[in-house]
Design a protein around this motif. Structure first.
Motif, PDB file in Angstrom:
ATOM      1  N   VAL A  26      23.054 -22.053 -35.395  1.00 56.02           N
ATOM      2  CA  VAL A  26      23.337 -21.107 -34.319  1.00 56.02           C
ATOM      3  C   VAL A  26      22.066 -20.792 -33.536  1.00 56.02           C
ATOM      4  CG1 VAL A  26      24.116 -18.770 -33.806  1.00 56.02           C
ATOM      5  CG2 VAL A  26      25.316 -20.122 -35.498  1.00 56.02           C
ATOM      6  N   LEU A  27      20.952 -20.702 -34.255  1.00 57.45           N
ATOM      7  CA  LEU A  27      19.683 -20.442 -33.567  1.00 57.45           C
ATOM      8  C   LEU A  27      19.373 -21.550 -32.567  1.00 57.45           C
ATOM      9  CD1 LEU A  27      16.987 -19.016 -33.157  1.00 57.45           C
ATOM     10  CD2 LEU A  27      16.100 -20.256 -35.126  1.00 57.45           C
ATOM     11  N   LEU A  28      19.540 -22.781 -33.005  1.00 62.20           N
ATOM     12  CA  LEU A  28      19.241 -23.900 -32.115  1.00 62.20           C
ATOM     13  C   LEU A  28      20.253 -23.992 -30.978  1.00 62.20           C
ATOM     14  CD1 LEU A  28      18.259 -26.602 -34.730  1.00 62.20           C
ATOM     15  CD2 LEU A  28      16.766 -25.571 -33.035  1.00 62.20           C
ATOM     16  N   ALA A  29      21.514 -23.668 -31.300  1.00 60.49           N
ATOM     17  CA  ALA A  29      22.549 -23.834 -30.273  1.00 60.49           C
ATOM     18  C   ALA A  29      22.551 -22.698 -29.265  1.00 60.49           C
ATOM     19  CB  ALA A  29      23.921 -23.940 -30.953  1.00 60.49           C
ATOM     20  N   GLN A  30      22.239 -21.500 -29.730  1.00 61.74           N
ATOM     21  CA  GLN A  30      22.411 -20.340 -28.869  1.00 61.74           C
ATOM     22  C   GLN A  30      21.122 -19.571 -28.589  1.00 61.74           C
ATOM     23  OE1 GLN A  30      25.230 -18.750 -27.366  1.00 61.74           O
ATOM     24  NE2 GLN A  30      26.082 -20.800 -27.581  1.00 61.74           N
ATOM     25  N   GLY A  31      20.063 -19.917 -29.254  1.00 62.26           N
ATOM     26  CA  GLY A  31      18.822 -19.212 -28.998  1.00 62.26           C
ATOM     27  C   GLY A  31      18.663 -17.968 -29.847  1.00 62.26           C
ATOM     28  N   ALA A  32      17.461 -17.403 -29.793  1.00 63.75           N
ATOM     29  CA  ALA A  32      17.141 -16.288 -30.680  1.00 63.75           C
ATOM     30  C   ALA A  32      17.496 -14.934 -30.106  1.00 63.75           C
ATOM     31  CB  ALA A  32      15.661 -16.323 -31.033  1.00 63.75           C
ATOM     32  N   ARG A  33      17.840 -14.897 -28.819  1.00 61.87           N
ATOM     33  CA  ARG A  33      18.098 -13.591 -28.236  1.00 61.87           C
ATOM     34  C   ARG A  33      19.503 -13.114 -28.574  1.00 61.87           C
ATOM     35  NH1 ARG A  33      16.649 -13.668 -22.141  1.00 61.87           N
ATOM     36  NH2 ARG A  33      18.082 -15.417 -22.322  1.00 61.87           N
ATOM     37  N   ASP A  34      19.660 -11.789 -28.499  1.00 69.00           N
ATOM     38  CA  ASP A  34      20.974 -11.220 -28.775  1.00 69.00           C
ATOM     39  C   ASP A  34      22.024 -11.789 -27.834  1.00 69.00           C
ATOM     40  OD1 ASP A  34      19.690  -7.875 -29.435  1.00 69.00           O
ATOM     41  OD2 ASP A  34      19.859  -9.658 -30.698  1.00 69.00           O
ATOM     42  N   LYS A  35      23.224 -11.958 -28.372  1.00 71.87           N
ATOM     43  CA  LYS A  35      24.349 -12.369 -27.546  1.00 71.87           C
ATOM     44  C   LYS A  35      25.117 -11.115 -27.186  1.00 71.87           C
ATOM     45  CE  LYS A  35      26.772 -15.919 -26.018  1.00 71.87           C
ATOM     46  NZ  LYS A  35      26.212 -16.987 -25.192  1.00 71.87           N
ATOM     47  N   VAL A  36      25.306 -10.881 -25.921  1.00 75.90           N
ATOM     48  CA  VAL A  36      25.916  -9.632 -25.489  1.00 75.90           C
ATOM     49  C   VAL A  36      27.404  -9.827 -25.191  1.00 75.90           C
ATOM     50  CG1 VAL A  36      25.890  -7.872 -23.703  1.00 75.90           C
ATOM     51  CG2 VAL A  36      23.750  -8.826 -24.546  1.00 75.90           C
ATOM     52  N   PHE A  37      28.190  -8.870 -25.592  1.00 78.70           N
ATOM     53  CA  PHE A  37      29.625  -8.950 -25.324  1.00 78.70           C
ATOM     54  C   PHE A  37      29.870  -8.772 -23.838  1.00 78.70           C
ATOM     55  CE2 PHE A  37      33.641  -9.447 -27.228  1.00 78.70           C
ATOM     56  CZ  PHE A  37      34.573  -8.692 -26.529  1.00 78.70           C
ATOM     57  N   PRO A  38      30.693  -9.621 -23.252  1.00 82.23           N
ATOM     58  CA  PRO A  38      30.820  -9.644 -21.795  1.00 82.23           C
ATOM     59  C   PRO A  38      31.412  -8.385 -21.181  1.00 82.23           C
ATOM     60  CG  PRO A  38      32.470 -11.051 -22.806  1.00 82.23           C
ATOM     61  CD  PRO A  38      31.517 -10.669 -23.887  1.00 82.23           C
ATOM     62  N   GLU A  39      32.215  -7.684 -21.954  1.00 76.50           N
ATOM     63  CA  GLU A  39      32.863  -6.509 -21.366  1.00 76.50           C
ATOM     64  C   GLU A  39      32.260  -5.254 -21.956  1.00 76.50           C
ATOM     65  OE1 GLU A  39      35.220  -6.921 -19.182  1.00 76.50           O
ATOM     66  OE2 GLU A  39      36.485  -5.164 -19.095  1.00 76.50           O
ATOM     67  N   GLU A  40      31.976  -4.335 -21.121  1.00 72.04           N
ATOM     68  CA  GLU A  40      31.459  -3.067 -21.611  1.00 72.04           C
ATOM     69  C   GLU A  40      32.618  -2.329 -22.263  1.00 72.04           C
ATOM     70  OE1 GLU A  40      28.206  -1.942 -21.095  1.00 72.04           O
ATOM     71  OE2 GLU A  40      28.737  -0.291 -22.451  1.00 72.04           O
ATOM     72  N   ILE A  41      32.613  -2.239 -23.562  1.00 69.80           N
ATOM     73  CA  ILE A  41      33.715  -1.571 -24.245  1.00 69.80           C
ATOM     74  C   ILE A  41      33.564  -0.074 -24.075  1.00 69.80           C
ATOM     75  CG2 ILE A  41      34.820  -1.171 -26.469  1.00 69.80           C
ATOM     76  CD1 ILE A  41      35.233  -3.944 -25.471  1.00 69.80           C
ATOM     77  N   THR A  42      34.609   0.518 -23.610  1.00 69.46           N
ATOM     78  CA  THR A  42      34.550   1.933 -23.338  1.00 69.46           C
ATOM     79  C   THR A  42      34.215   2.723 -24.588  1.00 69.46           C
ATOM     80  OG1 THR A  42      35.838   3.842 -22.671  1.00 69.46           O
ATOM     81  CG2 THR A  42      37.029   2.035 -23.664  1.00 69.46           C
ATOM     82  N   SER A  43      33.374   3.730 -24.412  1.00 69.04           N
ATOM     83  CA  SER A  43      33.078   4.585 -25.553  1.00 69.04           C
ATOM     84  C   SER A  43      33.962   5.823 -25.527  1.00 69.04           C
ATOM     85  CB  SER A  43      31.603   4.981 -25.547  1.00 69.04           C
ATOM     86  OG  SER A  43      31.301   5.580 -24.314  1.00 69.04           O
ATOM     87  N   ALA A  44      35.048   5.707 -24.758  1.00 72.00           N
ATOM     88  CA  ALA A  44      35.964   6.850 -24.682  1.00 72.00           C
ATOM     89  C   ALA A  44      36.608   7.066 -26.029  1.00 72.00           C
ATOM     90  CB  ALA A  44      37.038   6.575 -23.635  1.00 72.00           C
ATOM     91  N   GLY A  45      36.968   8.291 -26.266  1.00 72.42           N
ATOM     92  CA  GLY A  45      37.623   8.594 -27.535  1.00 72.42           C
ATOM     93  C   GLY A  45      38.276   9.936 -27.463  1.00 72.42           C
ATOM     94  N   PHE A  46      38.493  10.503 -28.618  1.00 67.93           N
ATOM     95  CA  PHE A  46      39.079  11.831 -28.659  1.00 67.93           C
ATOM     96  C   PHE A  46      38.351  12.630 -29.716  1.00 67.93           C
ATOM     97  CE2 PHE A  46      41.317  11.106 -32.616  1.00 67.93           C
ATOM     98  CZ  PHE A  46      41.469   9.727 -32.626  1.00 67.93           C
TER      99      PHE A  46
END
Lengths: 302, 259, 395
Positions: A120-140
């Protein structure tokens, strides 16, 4: 001293993380139950699931698929492909060593773990992989505690999967075959259980569950990194041992328990030593009660 | 005659299964006592309790008059003088025959880490003595021809004798043999009988589990019979042979397809 | 016509399987490697399967024979062990002298690399006592080295403790840790013990990383003094080289002695059948503890040497990968075999130098090699003939 809102908040956070540990722990416990192998590479499988899910989600969202459909699809894709990783791992690194004693499979598992991590390091690099959608932190809010929708999602999905797994293992023919092979593989094959296929299925299911856990984690924290498999893997293994290795409900209980204890420790002792908590618990459990909370002590026949 | 081993009220329970049920048995010095009974009677479990592999649920085992054995770990019990062989031969497979017997000398010798690292003359003498004694014992048990061969390559009968030689190396007071004649042909069995008699001549008490009735009958001073965990009879070989309870236990088992 | 028909019929299933696996692998690597790089992987998978199929058709037993050839017959080890006694007595000192002589002509860079390799050899010999001789799998071994290194680092920078005192002290402290860890855990089953030692390794690293007041945390400890003897300070690579050479010689000598002793014999017995050994009066728990503590001591000593050479320590030098590396040296070389372990350590320690150009592929090849090694040559390169027999019987 009455615990304040802080305490319950830690509990909720702990349960969320614990649910993730539980999902990963299931893979460890099922594999150990059936072939008595600690699948060191399982942590890396979880990490690969997280990566695949993230990439799939990015692809789908980029193609214009709405998030409500893209994310579940990404999870399914991750589960399926990661299941394949698990199957391949079993075929290539473990099956040839089925009769080779205890040491060789363990070293093979270690090697596979390193291989996958580096892959995975060689294929994707050492940097963090970020999730494409900002998941809402909304809640109750529930009294003093704030519960995010994401947390509910994680707990819900995990609960659903665990119930489904229990149902599968207890009530279907294949599930019975799995339990049978876990108890006595030789006898099982003598009565017609396709043990090789059962083992393969065990790996596939365990890997798929870990993949789902991986995607959920990326959604929760926003990112993942190639090193994530190592820590998560060890902690999930701790959870499996806590609950009783080989014991499916045990993995669930162990995961939740570990998550809560870790969260409380982080809150009250300090974040840096958080990881130590899991390891210390592991050492203590193995010394004091190696069969775990729900496990049964099996005496050796001389 | 002095008492060699006292088994009192010995009970072993596993999660609901009572394998050994309040058994009393005592062995006198230099006796050969045989323990017989149908398969599954609990004989090997009793052995395991005596040698420390299991800690009995109830009851005690004493060496001599008052040395408590039950609850001690196996290696301590071996050092005190109770050594065993196994039903399914447990040799050290990749070690040679003489090396196997040399391991038996471990608890009677002393060289430790410093001795190993520094190699003073006393340690070298001890090593030579260990090897000499091992060869003597191999010869005594009739396995001298196999001295440097790997244990797992030995013929079956020789393996059994090697196991006995190894046990003897530990200088036991009580030698516990678990089915030593299993799988032997009549000639090998005769050799075994001679060997056990010779062992008794060394002032060692022999405690024997056996199914070969001619072995049991020809050398035992006393015979005890177990069935379903209970001692159902005890006496001389003749007495036991004629005991209706014993006959019923064996024949009853035969009817149930156990023999 | 029937001939060709036969062939294609027989080949249909394996070909379908090969195609299936190739497609599956392509799908698997696709998200992570992208469509083009993934194609290379799929191609490789296809080629490997084609080769295997072809080999099977051309000569059905060829694969077995290849595997058997790799696995070897143990003859080399047996032959080595049957050489006349004088050869075995003379060879190691001769080798030592040769190395010492070679050291005179090496460049500082080579000396430095060789010295680092020497430290690894020490670690591998230490681990060999517990993994190779006693047969216990230990995964967090580098932690003992960390104890030794930090002992020297802290006591030298704070109290100017001399290197020569630190050597036994660091070893002793590491041995204490070993004893404390071993007492409750050595009764556990093999794989559980492995995990516990791994956990211990991690606990040690994390503690070193966070206990800022004692260890200066992730920044490590600088300014450690090199060893000095009667006013002469070890400052050049060749000084360290000869120091390490002496230590390695000592370690190898002690290992050989241990192997051939009553203790070594008891360890082998324990390895081959623990229950039987117990029944013969071998105090297995005590002997496991002894092996563990000895190995820990040796790891601590290696750690002190490491610190005295680097003149700087930080927690990152003592991570899990290092433990795995040392374990692999032991496994690759041949568990329980002193020459094998030394060979394995030297090979793996020099590997980064040899593979400079492809450094980033080092670890992935390493992982793959571990998997393959267990299948094709589990006994290592130069096993003791006894270990070879033990592996042969397990197969």
């Amino acid at each position: 001293m009455i615990p304040g809102g802080e305490f319950f908040q830690q509990i909720v956070n702990g349960l969320t993380v614990g649910a993730v540990y539980a999902l990963i722990a299931l893979g460890y416990t099922m594999v150990y139950g059936i072939i008595e192998l600690i699948n060191f590479a399982h942590g890396e499988i979880y990490m690969i699931g997280a990566y695949i899910g993230t990439i799939a989600a990015a692809l789908l969202l980029g193609a214009g698929v709405p998030a409500a459909a893209a994310i579940p699809l990404a999870i399914v894709a991750a589960a399926a492909l990661t299941g394949f990783y698990g199957l391949s791992a079993e075929r290539i690194a473990y099956r040839p060593l089925r009769k080779a004693g205890r040491l060789a499979p363990l070293i093979s598992a270690l090697g596979l773990s390193i291989f996958l991590q580096q892959y995975v390091l060689l294929a994707q690099g050492a940097r963090d992989k970020v999730f494409p959608e900002e998941i809402t932190s909304a809640g109750f809010t529930l009294g003093p505690v704030r519960v995010a929708f994401v947390q509910v999602l994680i707990l819900g999905v995990a609960a659903l999967l665990m119930v489904a797994l229990q149902g599968f293992v207890r009530r279907t023919r294949m599930g019975r075959a799995m339990r049978c092979a876990a108890q006595d593989p030789v006898m099982a094959s003598l009565v017609g259980v396709p043990v090789d296929r059962v083992i393969a299925l065990t790996f596939i299911i365990g890997s798929a569950l870990a993949a789902v856990a991986g995607v959920l984690v990326v959604m929760y924290y926003g990112k993942v990194n190639y090193l994530a498999g190592y820590t998560a893997g060890l902690k999930a293994f701790t959870a499996a041992v806590l609950g009783g290795i080989g014991n499916i409900p045990g993995a669930m209980v162990g995961g939740l328990f570990l998550g809560v204890v870790e969260s409380l420790a982080a809150g009250y002792i300090g974040g840096e030593y958080k990881d130590v908590v899991a390891f210390v618990m592991l050492v203590v459990v193995l010394i004091v009660r190696p069969q775990g909370l729900l496990g049964v002590r099996v005496p050796d026949k001389i | 005659m002095a008492q060699a081993l006292a088994i009192q009220n010995l009970t072993m329970r596993f999660d609901g299964l009572t394998a050994v049920d309040h058994v009393d048995l005592s062995l006198q010095d230099k006796q050969i006592v045989s323990l017989i009974g149908p398969n599954g009677a609990g004989k090997t479990t009793l052995f395991n309790c005596v040698t420390g592999h299991y800690a009995p649920t109830e009851g005690t085992v004493h060496l001599g008059r008052d040395e408590l054995l039950s609850g001690l770990p196996p290696h301590t019990i071996a050092k005190k003088g109770v050594v065993r062989t196994f039903q399914n031969i447990r040799l050290f497979p990749a070690m040679s025959a003489v090396e196997n017997v040399m391991v038996g000398r471990h608890c009677r010798t002393r060289a430790g880490v410093l001795g190993a690292l520094l190699g003073p003359p006393s340690v070298r003498r001890e090593e030579r003595a260990i090897r000499e004694r091992a060869r003597e014992l191999l010869a005594f048990c009739g396995a001298a021809a196999y001295e440097n061969q790997q244990a797992r390559n030995l013929p079956y009968g020789a393996q059994r004798r090697l196991e006995i030689a190894r046990a003897l190396a530990a200088e036991p007071r009580i030698l516990c043999l678990d089915e030593p004649a299993a799988g032997m042909n009549p000639r090998e069995t005769a050799g075994l009988i001679a060997l056990i008699t010779a062992i008794r001549g060394l002032a060692i008490t022999v405690f024997l589990i056996e199914h070969h009735m001619n072995v049991v009958m020809s050398i035992s001073d006393r015979v005890a019979v177990m069935d379903h965990g209970v001692k159902i009879a005890e006496g001389t070989a003749d007495q036991v042979q004629k005991d209706p309870v014993v006959i019923a236990a064996y024949l009853g088992e035969a009817v149930g397809n156990r023999l | 016509m029937t001939q060709t028909g036969d062939v294609s019929h027989v080949l249909r299933a394996p070909l379908a399987r090969a195609a299936g696996w190739t497609a599956a692998f392509y799908l698997m690597v696709l998200p992570l490697m992208g469509p083009r790089r993934g194609l290379w992987v799929a191609l490789a998978v296809l080629v490997v399967q084609a080769l295997a199929l072809a080999a099977d058709r051309v000569s059905p037993a060829s694969r077995e024979r290849l595997a058997a050839a790799l696995r070897g017959s143990g003859r080399f080890s047996a032959w080595m062990e049957l050489r006349p006694a004088w050869v075995r007595t003379v060879a190691p000192p001769a080798l030592l002298l040769a190395l010492a002589a070679a050291g005179l002509g090496m460049s500082p860079y080579t000396l430095d690399v060789a010295t680092n390799a020497g430290i690894y050899v020490l670690l591998a010999l230490g681990l060999n006592i517990v993994v190779g001789m006693a047969g216990l799998l230990v995964l967090g071994y580098i932690a003992f080295s960390a104890v030794g290194a930090y002992t020297y680092a802290i006591l030298n920078t704070q109290f100017h403790l001399s290197f020569w005192l630190a050597l036994p002290l660091g070893g002793a402290l590491a041995a204490c840790f070993g004893l404390l860890l071993g007492l409750p855990t050595l009764r556990l089953r093999g794989d559980y013990l492995a995990i516990v030692t791994l956990g211990f390794g991690e606990i040690t690293r994390i503690t070193l990383n966070n206990w800022n007041s004692l260890t200066n945390g992730p920044n490590g400890i600088l300014g450690i003094q090199p060893p000095s003897l009667f006013g002469f300070t070890f400052s050049q690579p060749k000084h360290y080289f000869y120091l390490l050479l002496a230590m390695v010689a000592l370690a190898a000598f002690f290992s050989r002695r241990l192997e051939r002793s009553r203790l070594g014999r008891a360890w082998v017995a324990m390895r081959e059948d623990e229950t039987a050994a117990e029944s013969m009066g071998v105090p297995t728990l005590r002997l496991k503890l002894l092996a563990f503590t000895l190995a820990a001591f040796w790891g601590g000593v290696a750690g002190v040497l490491f610190a005295s050479k680097q003149l700087f320590v930080s927690p990152e030098s003592f991570n899990f990968l290092e433990s795995v590396m040392v374990l692999c040296m032991v496994v690759l070389g041949g568990m329980g075999s002193v020459p094998g372990v030394i060979l394995g350590a030297v090979l793996l320690a020099f590997l980064p130098e040899v593979l400079r150009g492809v450094a980033e592929y080092r670890l992935i090849v390493f992982g793959a090699a571990m998997v393959l090694l267990m299948q094709y040559r589990p006994q290592g390169i130069w096993p003791s003939s006894r270990r070879y027999e033990e592996f042969r019987q397990e197969a």
